[in-house]
Motif scaffolding. Sequence first.
Motif, PDB file in Angstrom:
ATOM      1  N   ALA A  40       0.833  -1.211   0.000  1.00  0.00           N
ATOM      2  CA  ALA A  40       0.000   0.000   0.000  1.00  0.00           C
ATOM      3  C   ALA A  40       0.861   1.252   0.000  1.00  0.00           C
ATOM      4  O   ALA A  40       0.539   2.249  -0.665  1.00  0.00           O
ATOM      5  N   SER A  41       1.964   1.225   0.742  1.00  0.00           N
ATOM      6  CA  SER A  41       2.840   2.404   0.792  1.00  0.00           C
ATOM      7  C   SER A  41       3.519   2.641  -0.557  1.00  0.00           C
ATOM      8  O   SER A  41       3.683   3.785  -0.989  1.00  0.00           O
ATOM      9  N   ILE A  42       3.890   1.575  -1.241  1.00  0.00           N
ATOM     10  CA  ILE A  42       4.497   1.704  -2.570  1.00  0.00           C
ATOM     11  C   ILE A  42       3.496   2.300  -3.552  1.00  0.00           C
ATOM     12  O   ILE A  42       3.814   3.217  -4.325  1.00  0.00           O
ATOM     13  N   LEU A  43       2.274   1.798  -3.524  1.00  0.00           N
ATOM     14  CA  LEU A  43       1.253   2.268  -4.463  1.00  0.00           C
ATOM     15  C   LEU A  43       0.882   3.720  -4.206  1.00  0.00           C
ATOM     16  O   LEU A  43       0.659   4.485  -5.145  1.00  0.00           O
ATOM     17  N   GLU A  44       0.820   4.125  -2.931  1.00  0.00           N
ATOM     18  CA  GLU A  44       0.448   5.512  -2.640  1.00  0.00           C
ATOM     19  C   GLU A  44       1.447   6.499  -3.218  1.00  0.00           C
ATOM     20  O   GLU A  44       1.058   7.549  -3.747  1.00  0.00           O
ATOM     21  N   HIS A  45       2.714   6.171  -3.147  1.00  0.00           N
ATOM     22  CA  HIS A  45       3.748   7.123  -3.568  1.00  0.00           C
ATOM     23  C   HIS A  45       4.160   6.964  -5.030  1.00  0.00           C
ATOM     24  O   HIS A  45       5.014   7.724  -5.513  1.00  0.00           O
ATOM     25  N   GLU A  66      -6.747 -14.838  -1.373  1.00  0.00           N
ATOM     26  CA  GLU A  66      -7.833 -13.994  -1.888  1.00  0.00           C
ATOM     27  C   GLU A  66      -7.530 -12.521  -1.686  1.00  0.00           C
ATOM     28  O   GLU A  66      -7.773 -11.698  -2.582  1.00  0.00           O
ATOM     29  N   ARG A  67      -7.006 -12.186  -0.516  1.00  0.00           N
ATOM     30  CA  ARG A  67      -6.682 -10.779  -0.242  1.00  0.00           C
ATOM     31  C   ARG A  67      -5.583 -10.284  -1.188  1.00  0.00           C
ATOM     32  O   ARG A  67      -5.682  -9.182  -1.747  1.00  0.00           O
ATOM     33  N   PHE A  68      -4.561 -11.085  -1.343  1.00  0.00           N
ATOM     34  CA  PHE A  68      -3.452 -10.677  -2.209  1.00  0.00           C
ATOM     35  C   PHE A  68      -3.901 -10.540  -3.660  1.00  0.00           C
ATOM     36  O   PHE A  68      -3.596  -9.543  -4.331  1.00  0.00           O
ATOM     37  N   GLU A  69      -4.624 -11.516  -4.147  1.00  0.00           N
ATOM     38  CA  GLU A  69      -5.061 -11.481  -5.544  1.00  0.00           C
ATOM     39  C   GLU A  69      -6.067 -10.368  -5.805  1.00  0.00           C
ATOM     40  O   GLU A  69      -6.197  -9.907  -6.948  1.00  0.00           O
ATOM     41  N   SER A  70      -6.751  -9.892  -4.767  1.00  0.00           N
ATOM     42  CA  SER A  70      -7.702  -8.782  -4.943  1.00  0.00           C
ATOM     43  C   SER A  70      -6.995  -7.502  -5.347  1.00  0.00           C
ATOM     44  O   SER A  70      -7.614  -6.591  -5.917  1.00  0.00           O
ATOM     45  N   LEU A  71      -5.692  -7.417  -5.088  1.00  0.00           N
ATOM     46  CA  LEU A  71      -4.936  -6.216  -5.460  1.00  0.00           C
ATOM     47  C   LEU A  71      -4.904  -6.024  -6.969  1.00  0.00           C
ATOM     48  O   LEU A  71      -4.770  -4.897  -7.458  1.00  0.00           O
ATOM     49  N   SER A  72      -5.029  -7.116  -7.716  1.00  0.00           N
ATOM     50  CA  SER A  72      -4.961  -7.027  -9.177  1.00  0.00           C
ATOM     51  C   SER A  72      -6.187  -6.354  -9.775  1.00  0.00           C
ATOM     52  O   SER A  72      -6.211  -6.068 -10.983  1.00  0.00           O
ATOM     53  N   SER A  73      -7.197  -6.072  -8.965  1.00  0.00           N
ATOM     54  CA  SER A  73      -8.358  -5.326  -9.460  1.00  0.00           C
ATOM     55  C   SER A  73      -8.046  -3.843  -9.599  1.00  0.00           C
ATOM     56  O   SER A  73      -8.802  -3.099 -10.229  1.00  0.00           O
ATOM     57  N   ARG A  74      -6.931  -3.405  -9.029  1.00  0.00           N
ATOM     58  CA  ARG A  74      -6.525  -2.003  -9.141  1.00  0.00           C
ATOM     59  C   ARG A  74      -5.852  -1.768 -10.494  1.00  0.00           C
ATOM     60  O   ARG A  74      -5.103  -2.622 -10.988  1.00  0.00           O
ATOM     61  N   PRO A  75      -6.083  -0.627 -11.107  1.00  0.00           N
ATOM     62  CA  PRO A  75      -5.442  -0.333 -12.399  1.00  0.00           C
ATOM     63  C   PRO A  75      -3.920  -0.368 -12.283  1.00  0.00           C
ATOM     64  O   PRO A  75      -3.345   0.184 -11.345  1.00  0.00           O
ATOM     65  N   GLY A  76      -3.279  -1.037 -13.237  1.00  0.00           N
ATOM     66  CA  GLY A  76      -1.824  -1.051 -13.272  1.00  0.00           C
ATOM     67  C   GLY A  76      -1.163  -1.985 -12.282  1.00  0.00           C
ATOM     68  O   GLY A  76       0.051  -1.906 -12.088  1.00  0.00           O
ATOM     69  N   VAL A  77      -1.932  -2.882 -11.649  1.00  0.00           N
ATOM     70  CA  VAL A  77      -1.361  -3.795 -10.657  1.00  0.00           C
ATOM     71  C   VAL A  77      -1.630  -5.240 -11.064  1.00  0.00           C
ATOM     72  O   VAL A  77      -2.761  -5.598 -11.389  1.00  0.00           O
ATOM     73  N   ARG A  78      -0.584  -6.062 -11.078  1.00  0.00           N
ATOM     74  CA  ARG A  78      -0.723  -7.502 -11.283  1.00  0.00           C
ATOM     75  C   ARG A  78      -0.134  -8.232 -10.081  1.00  0.00           C
ATOM     76  O   ARG A  78       0.782  -7.729  -9.417  1.00  0.00           O
ATOM     77  N   THR A  79      -0.651  -9.411  -9.803  1.00  0.00           N
ATOM     78  CA  THR A  79      -0.169 -10.202  -8.678  1.00  0.00           C
ATOM     79  C   THR A  79       0.086 -11.634  -9.118  1.00  0.00           C
ATOM     80  O   THR A  79      -0.551 -12.131 -10.050  1.00  0.00           O
TER      81      THR A  79
END
Length: 330
Positions: A40-45, A66-79
């Motif tokens: 989250a800190s990396i993505l914010e900055h 499930e929590r980790f893979e949910s991050l891929s719903s954000r634009p520009g993020v793959r997991t």
Amino acid sequence: MQQPLSDIAVDPRHVQADDSFHVVFCVDDRYFRCMGATIASILEHNPQRHFAFHVMATKVSDFNRERFESLSSRPGVRTCIHLLDPLMFERFEPYTRSSYYSSAIFTRLVIPDVLKSYTDRVLYLDADILCIGSVDSLAALDLQHDIVAVVPDAKATTERRVAALKLQHPRYFNSGMLYINIPRWLEARISQQTIDAFLENGERFRFPDQDALNLVLDGRARFIDIRWNYLYGLVGDLEGNRPALAIKPGDATFIHFAGSVKPWGAWCEHDSVRLFERYHAQSAWSDQPLDMQPQNYKEARMHSRFLWARGKRLESLVWYARYLKMRRRR
């Protein structure tokens, strides 16, 4: 028969060519909450940058997957989660069984083999790191002729380990951050040499994989500015009743809380807890509480010391009594 590192399979369904900045973590289920704040800190900055986040582990719960893979719903993020066979690390158990470390710390040695079909550059980070700035200049670093970019460890640690390991070059790095040139790493057979060094000399290593890596990469690693792995120990602050986070603007991009007290231990009441809370609240694990009380007898003893330093003598004595009770039960 143990599986050679070079035989690790890559799932071609996940291999994609893109402009993502690849970041990898090696964690078990206990550290997904902490890793979530790091991400989250990396993505914010770095809102304009594309990222591919990788996790390497021998086992991952459905909850954390499930929590980790949910991050891929954000634009520009793959997991991507890479499950490794725990039998790969059995050879290290005789050397780590009696220490604070587990054989899983050697997971980072398989990073180049696992990710070689995904990218040629990858940033490894420990999960007790928070990002407070842009990674643009690190991503732009020319690693063409380098195996890995690293950051020097603390001066006292460097002096002790250089002497103990008899390094030819008086430099020693902290392996909590490694920016790896995968083709050069593989060409130089760094992982296999590190394993060989550990199996040969592991009994005299204070920091098992870190010492082995420093021995193998002696004179071959590129040292970069400490802002990319700014080591910050909370114990000294708390024993001196200094709860403020003493970092000047521009000194750090990655703050590495490498000591025995972590910023998710809310009981320590250091300002770093509020920094961690900020990013934790944005993570996929935001509903998981911080550690409101010490989790083991070692933390209970430290909490007693910190309370004494703050002049809270009665509370300190209460926690010392709890420490003694917890220690007897272990």
